[in-house]
Write a protein that holds these residues in place. Structure first.
Motif, PDB file in Angstrom:
ATOM      1  N   SER A   1      -3.134   0.856  -3.491  1.00 14.69           N
ATOM      2  CA  SER A   1      -2.815  -0.409  -2.831  1.00 14.69           C
ATOM      3  C   SER A   1      -3.211  -1.582  -3.726  1.00 14.69           C
ATOM      4  CB  SER A   1      -3.585  -0.495  -1.503  1.00 14.69           C
ATOM      5  OG  SER A   1      -3.396  -1.756  -0.913  1.00 14.69           O
TER       6      SER A   1
ATOM      7  N   CYS B   1       0.868  -1.180   0.000  1.00 16.08           N
ATOM      8  CA  CYS B   1       0.000   0.000   0.000  1.00 16.08           C
ATOM      9  C   CYS B   1       0.905   1.230   0.000  1.00 16.08           C
ATOM     10  CB  CYS B   1      -0.858  -0.027   1.264  1.00 16.08           C
ATOM     11  SG  CYS B   1      -1.787   1.469   1.556  1.00 16.08           S
TER      12      CYS B   1
ATOM     13  N   SER C   1      -4.785  -5.460   4.877  1.00 13.62           N
ATOM     14  CA  SER C   1      -4.972  -4.203   4.129  1.00 13.62           C
ATOM     15  C   SER C   1      -5.172  -3.022   5.076  1.00 13.62           C
ATOM     16  CB  SER C   1      -6.154  -4.315   3.164  1.00 13.62           C
ATOM     17  OG  SER C   1      -7.342  -4.615   3.872  1.00 13.62           O
TER      18      SER C   1
END
Ligand code: MEV
Length: 355
Positions: A122, A35, A132
């Motif tokens: 990302s 990310c 995430s």
């Protein structure tokens, strides 16, 4: 100072999801999905968020702070009641995490003149067990701390990212933010910290990530569901699930030993055992169990990674693959997304923004 860019990796839990919440060790690794967050000051006062997945939004600092305050109060109520639905509004807001992460840094440091543009890019699957949210929290906090204090202090980034993670997941173990910060392959234990599990450069193991789809349930909801079973008033239920957690702890210890020794002859067996325990814990959906059984019939060991999901999908599945042909055919026929993954990758990185 111009633009600041920070990147942070996704993660996989090789063994120890859920049992890590109860003090057992987990073996985690940073992977080659990342990310990137880029931040730049702007003259206009608002904060612009430009996310490659959720689109764009524009907010005043005051609005972000109000949202973060509401989340803090909701977390306190959740802490008292174990009612995770108190935090649902955070998950339901596409920018919920970003709002809280920005407000968490601003609360401490920022002079409230001018605004910011925050660009997020990302390729870590969202909400599927690959960290995430931890990667996004770490990357946002990393850029903003650098912008406002000129520092890039990993300990402080980790501390603040954990605060954000709590508003998203309720009572996480802290493993996700820790692996995202430090990278590599590490053993994490709640309240004890972490140690690196040295891995010989070429482990010679091929892992494939199979995406069963984003679960309906959040990590917080899955962790809460397991906690309810363990804290059940029925002694039978309580002991049954406590035992499963203890077995998971023992399997993880074996995982750690084989990775430290870099002798992977037992890895397949351990992945099979680990998956069975996750199924007994009740965190794998019927559909995912069926897919994993089919993989096993082709001689492939696979396990869910992360919190899992029971209603429909269970997030990503990690498969140990020797010969890909058969499983390629199966996954292609079902149109199931999958990709090779590299483990033992770098943690958070200041990509741009040296003063
Ligand atoms: C989430 O990635 C893993 C869980 O063990 C929760 C946690 O460690 O916070 C399910």
């Amino acid at each position: 100072m111009g633009k600041i860019i920070v990147s942070a990796p996704g993660k996989l839990i090789l063994s120890g999801e859920h049992s890590v919440v109860y003090g057992h060790p987990a073996l985690l690794t940073a992977v080659d999905r990342r990310c990137f967050v880029e931040v730049e000051k702007r003259d206009k006062s608002k904060i612009v968020i430009d996310d490659n997945y959720f689109g764009t939004g524009e907010f005043s600092i005051r609005k972000l702070q109000q949202f973060a305050k509401k989340a803090q109060e909701a977390w306190r109520e959740f802490d008292e009641t174990n009612n995770i639905s108190k935090l649902s509004f955070v998950k339901e807001d596409n920018f919920g995490l970003v709002k809280i992460a920005v407000a968490t840094v601003f609360e401490k440091t920022i002079k409230r003149d001018g605004g910011l543009v925050l660009k997020i890019k990302s390729d870590i699957p969202i909400g599927s067990g690959m960290g995430s949210s931890a990667a996004l929290s770490v990357a946002i906090i990393g850029t903003l701390l650098r912008l406002t204090t000129d520092m890039f202090d990993k300990k402080e980034i980790n501390r603040l990212a954990f605060e954000v993670e709590k508003k998203i997941h309720g009572k996480p173990s802290g493993g996700d933010n820790t692996i995202v910060i430090h990278g590599g392959l590490l053993v994490f234990q709640k309240n004890k910290g972490f140690e690196f599990a040295d891995l010989k450069k070429d482990a010679g193991v091929n892992f494939l990530v199979i995406q069963t789809g984003r679960p309906v349930e959040s990590t917080g909801e899955m962790v809460s569901a397991v906690r309810q079973k363990i804290q059940s008033v029925s002694r039978r239920t309580h002991y049954k699930f406590q035992k499963i957690i203890q077995r998971m702890g023992r399997v993880t210890e074996k995982f750690i030993r084989i990775f430290k020794k870099a002798d992977f002859s037992q890895l397949k067996q351990l992945i099979l055992e680990n998956e069975k325990l996750l199924e007994q814990l009740g965190v794998v959906s019927g559909r995912t169990k069926k897919l994993i059984k089919e993989l096993e019939n082709l001689g492939v060991a696979a396990k869910i990674c992360g919190a899992g999901g029971i209603k429909e999908n269970s997030g990503v599945v990690l498969a140990l693959v020797d010969h890909k042909d058969d499983i390629d055919q199966l996954l292609a026929k079902r149109e199931i997304e999958n990709f090779k993954i590299k483990i033992n990758q770098r943690g958070v990185k200041l990509e741009k923004g040296q003063s």
